[in-house]
Write a protein that holds these residues in place. Structure first.
Motif, short mmCIF file in Angstrom:
data_model
loop_
_atom_site.label_atom_id
_atom_site.label_comp_id
_atom_site.label_asym_id
_atom_site.label_seq_id
_atom_site.Cartn_x
_atom_site.Cartn_y
_atom_site.Cartn_z
N CYS A 184 -41.88 -19.90 -127.16
CA CYS A 184 -42.69 -20.64 -125.92
C CYS A 184 -44.08 -20.62 -125.94
CB CYS A 184 -42.27 -19.83 -124.60
SG CYS A 184 -40.51 -19.96 -124.19
N GLN A 185 -44.67 -19.65 -126.82
CA GLN A 185 -46.12 -19.74 -126.96
C GLN A 185 -46.63 -20.37 -128.57
OE1 GLN A 185 -47.42 -15.64 -126.74
NE2 GLN A 185 -47.26 -15.49 -124.65
N SER A 186 -45.63 -20.97 -128.96
CA SER A 186 -46.01 -21.77 -130.25
C SER A 186 -46.90 -23.11 -130.03
CB SER A 186 -44.51 -22.27 -130.74
OG SER A 186 -44.14 -23.20 -130.02
N ASP A 187 -47.64 -23.34 -130.88
CA ASP A 187 -48.54 -24.56 -130.63
C ASP A 187 -48.09 -25.81 -130.07
OD1 ASP A 187 -50.61 -22.82 -131.69
OD2 ASP A 187 -50.37 -23.50 -133.67
N LYS A 188 -46.89 -26.08 -130.34
CA LYS A 188 -46.10 -27.43 -130.09
C LYS A 188 -45.76 -27.24 -128.69
CE LYS A 188 -44.68 -28.75 -134.67
NZ LYS A 188 -43.51 -28.93 -135.54
N LEU A 189 -45.21 -26.15 -128.31
CA LEU A 189 -44.64 -26.00 -127.06
C LEU A 189 -45.57 -25.34 -125.89
CD1 LEU A 189 -41.33 -25.25 -128.12
CD2 LEU A 189 -41.95 -27.26 -127.44
N GLU A 191 -48.29 -25.63 -123.88
CA GLU A 191 -48.39 -26.60 -123.07
C GLU A 191 -47.33 -26.99 -122.24
OE1 GLU A 191 -51.51 -27.22 -121.78
OE2 GLU A 191 -52.41 -26.06 -123.64
N LYS A 192 -46.39 -27.53 -122.82
CA LYS A 192 -45.09 -27.87 -122.18
C LYS A 192 -44.40 -26.78 -121.52
CE LYS A 192 -44.45 -31.77 -125.36
NZ LYS A 192 -43.43 -32.41 -126.31
N CYS A 193 -44.34 -25.56 -122.00
CA CYS A 193 -43.46 -24.35 -121.51
C CYS A 193 -44.33 -23.57 -120.48
CB CYS A 193 -43.10 -23.59 -122.78
SG CYS A 193 -41.92 -24.36 -123.72
N ARG A 194 -45.62 -23.95 -120.25
CA ARG A 194 -46.47 -22.91 -119.36
C ARG A 194 -45.81 -23.02 -118.16
NH1 ARG A 194 -52.82 -24.29 -119.40
NH2 ARG A 194 -52.23 -23.82 -121.42
N HIS A 196 -42.72 -23.49 -117.34
CA HIS A 196 -41.31 -22.90 -117.56
C HIS A 196 -41.29 -21.21 -117.74
CE1 HIS A 196 -40.57 -27.26 -118.67
NE2 HIS A 196 -39.53 -27.03 -118.07
N VAL A 197 -42.26 -20.81 -118.51
CA VAL A 197 -42.72 -19.56 -118.70
C VAL A 197 -42.97 -18.90 -117.49
CG1 VAL A 197 -44.16 -17.90 -119.83
CG2 VAL A 197 -43.36 -19.76 -121.09
N MET A 198 -43.93 -19.41 -116.70
CA MET A 198 -44.24 -18.74 -115.38
C MET A 198 -43.11 -18.72 -114.15
SD MET A 198 -47.35 -17.93 -115.46
CE MET A 198 -47.81 -17.67 -113.71
N SER A 199 -42.32 -19.75 -114.32
CA SER A 199 -41.08 -19.62 -113.64
C SER A 199 -40.34 -18.81 -113.95
CB SER A 199 -40.59 -20.98 -113.37
OG SER A 199 -41.36 -22.06 -112.95
#
Length: 411
Positions: A184-189, A191-194, A196-199
C-alpha cells in the motif's frame, strides 16, 4: 527475512495472475484436473490433495476421541490398547497424529531441497497418489500397533513440534501484514491507497476497542476475575505499545500494520479466554456450555477448518524464511518449497493433537470441544505476547542495525 517477496508471489499465484517462472507450471499438461491429478503435473493442485488427507486425519482423531468406543470397538481387542484405554481418548488422538506426522515427515525427507521441476522428486510430490495414499493409511494403522511408551514419548515431543508450528504460523502472519503495508505504501499505489489505508486502519482500531470492551463484559463481569482482567488489559497495553512504536519518527511504519496486528492479538486473547475450562465463574453462560448444542458444534467445525486452512496457507510460505538474498529463480524452479510444505504439515499434525487433547495427555476433553484447558489458555497467551515481541523486533531491528553500523564505522 523476506516478507514482501513471498507474499507477492503467493497472492499472484492464488489470484491467477501471471508469474513468469511459474506461468507454465500450472498448465504443464493439457487436460482436466483429474488428468493433472493422475499424471502428477500440477503441484498447486497437489497441495489441495495433501490438505484433504490432513483434514481426514483430523476427523479420524476427533472420531477416535469422541466416538471411539462405539465406532471402533475392534480397537479394544488390540494388544497395545489395554481394553481400549491405549487407543481411544487422548492416546488415540496421539496415535492418529503419529501416523499423520510420520507420513508428512517421510514426504519432507523425500522432497527437501527440491529446486527443479520435471525430475523424480517433483513427480513424487505431485503424483504417485495411489502409493502415497496407501503409505498414509499404512502408517496410520501402524501407529495403533506400536507400544504405548512410544506414543507417550511422541506426545511429549508433540508439545515442542506444536510450538514450532505456532512460531512458523506467527512469522507467516506478520510477513503478510508487512507485505500488505509495503504494497500500500509503494510509489505506484501510495496516493491511491491513502484513503483505503486510513479506512482500514480506522476500522481495525474500532474493532479492537469493541472487542476489548466486549471481552470485559463477557469474561470479566466481576472485580474478582483478576486473571481475565489482566489478560484483557495487558492486550490493550500491547496494542497501544505497537501503535506508539510504529508511529515513532525513527520507525515511521504507519498506522496500518499495528492496527492489523491489534486485530490479531485481540483474536488470540479471545481464543485464550475461551479456552478456559467450562464452569469458571468469570465466563458468562459457562453452565450452558456444559451441554452440546448446535453453537458448540459449529464452533468446533469452524475451529477445525481454521486450523487446516492455516496449515494449508502457511505451507507455501517458505520464501518468508529465507534470511539471505538469493538470485532470481530459474525458469524451471519449483513454485514453492516442497520440503518446507511437508514440514509445516508434519508439525501441524502435532498441533492438531495438542488442540484435541488440550495440550495435556492426561486431560479428559468433553465431546465437540477443541483446545480447552488451562494449558491451552496459557499457550495462547504466551503466543500473543510472542507475536507482539516479534512484531516490535521487526520494527526496531533496522534502526538498531543502522545505529550499530554507525558505531562500528566511528570506532
Amino acid at each position: 527475512m523476506k516478507s514482501g517477496g513471498c507474499w507477492r508471489c503467493k497472492v499472484e499465484m492464488e489470484s491467477g495472475l501471471p508469474v513468469s517462472r511459474n506461468e507454465g507450471h500450472g498448465v504443464l499438461k493439457d487436460g482436466s484436473w483429474f488428468a493433472q491429478f493422475r499424471n502428477g503435473s500440477n503441484p498447486w493442485m497437489a497441495r489441495y490433495v495433501y490438505a484433504v488427507m490432513f483434514l481426514a486425519s483430523n476427523l479420524l482423531a476427533w472420531a477416535v476421541r469422541d466416538y471411539g468406543r462405539k465406532a471402533f470397538p475392534e480397537m479394544e481387542k488390540l494388544k497395545n490398547c489395554q481394553g481400549g484405554h491405549g487407543c481411544l481418548g487422548a492416546e488415540g488422538v496421539l496415535r492418529v497424529s503419529l501416523g499423520c506426522f510420520a507420513f508428512f515427515f517421510v514426504m519432507f525427507l523425500s522432497t527437501a531441497r527440491t529446486e527443479r521441476m520435471y525430475n523424480c522428486r517433483d513427480s513424487w510430490h505431485s503424483g504417485w497418489w495411489s502409493a502415497k495414499i496407501a503409505l498414509w493409511i499404512a502408517l496410520t494403522v501402524i501407529a495403533f500397533l506400536v507400544p504405548t511408551i512410544i506414543v507417550q514419548i511422541y506426545g511429549e515431543i508433540a508439545h515442542f513440534g506444536a510450538g514450532v508450528f505456532l512460531l512458523v504460523q506467527l512469522v507467516s502472519v506478520i510477513s503478510f501484514i508487512t507485505w500488505l503495508n509495503d504494497y500500500c505504501q509503494s510509489d505506484k499505489l501510495s496516493e491511491k491507497c491513502r484513503i483505503h489505508v486510513m479506512s482500514l486502519a480506522t476500522a481495525a482500531y474500532v474493532i479492537c476497542v469493541v472487542g476489548i470492551i466486549m471481552m470485559y463484559i463477557w469474561y470479566a463481569p466481576e472485580p474478582s476475575c483478576l486473571l481475565n482482567i489482566f489478560f484483557i488489559t495487558w492486550t490493550l497495553v500491547l496494542i497501544q505499545l505497537m501503535m506508539s512504536v510504529s508511529l515513532h519518527p525513527k520507525v515511521n511504519a504507519g498506522i496500518l500494520t499495528p492496527g492489523v496486528m491489534g486485530l490479531y492479538v485481540v483474536f488470540i486473547c479471545w481464543c485464550a479466554i475461551r479456552s478456559e475450562p467450562a464452569g469458571e465463574n468469570c465466563i458468562r453462560k459457562a453452565e450452558e456450555s456444559n451441554r452440546t448444542d448446535w453453537l458448540t458444534i459449529i464452533s468446533f467445525v469452524i475451529a477445525l477448518l481454521a486450523m487446516v486452512i492455516a496449515t494449508f496457507s502457511t505451507g507455501i510460505d517458505s520464501q518468508c524464511f529465507q534470511f539471505r538474498k538469493k538470485e532470481a529463480p530459474a525458469e524451471d524452479a519449483v513454485p514453492y518449497g516442497y520440503g518446507f510444505f511437508h514440514f509445516v504439515f508434519a508439525t501441524g499434525a502435532m498441533y492438531f493433537a495438542m488442540l484435541l487433547i488440550g495440550w495435556n495427555t492426561h486431560h479428559t476433553i468433553k465431546k465437540w470441544t477443541i483446545d480447552v484447558g488451562w494449558t491451552s489458555t496459557w499457550v495462547r497467551i504466551v503466543n500473543e505476547w510472542l507475536a507482539v515481541c516479534v512484531y516490535l523486533w521487526m520494527l526496531l531491528a533496522p534502526m538498531i542495525r543502522s545505529r550499530f553500523r554507525q558505531t562500528s564505522e566511528v570506532a
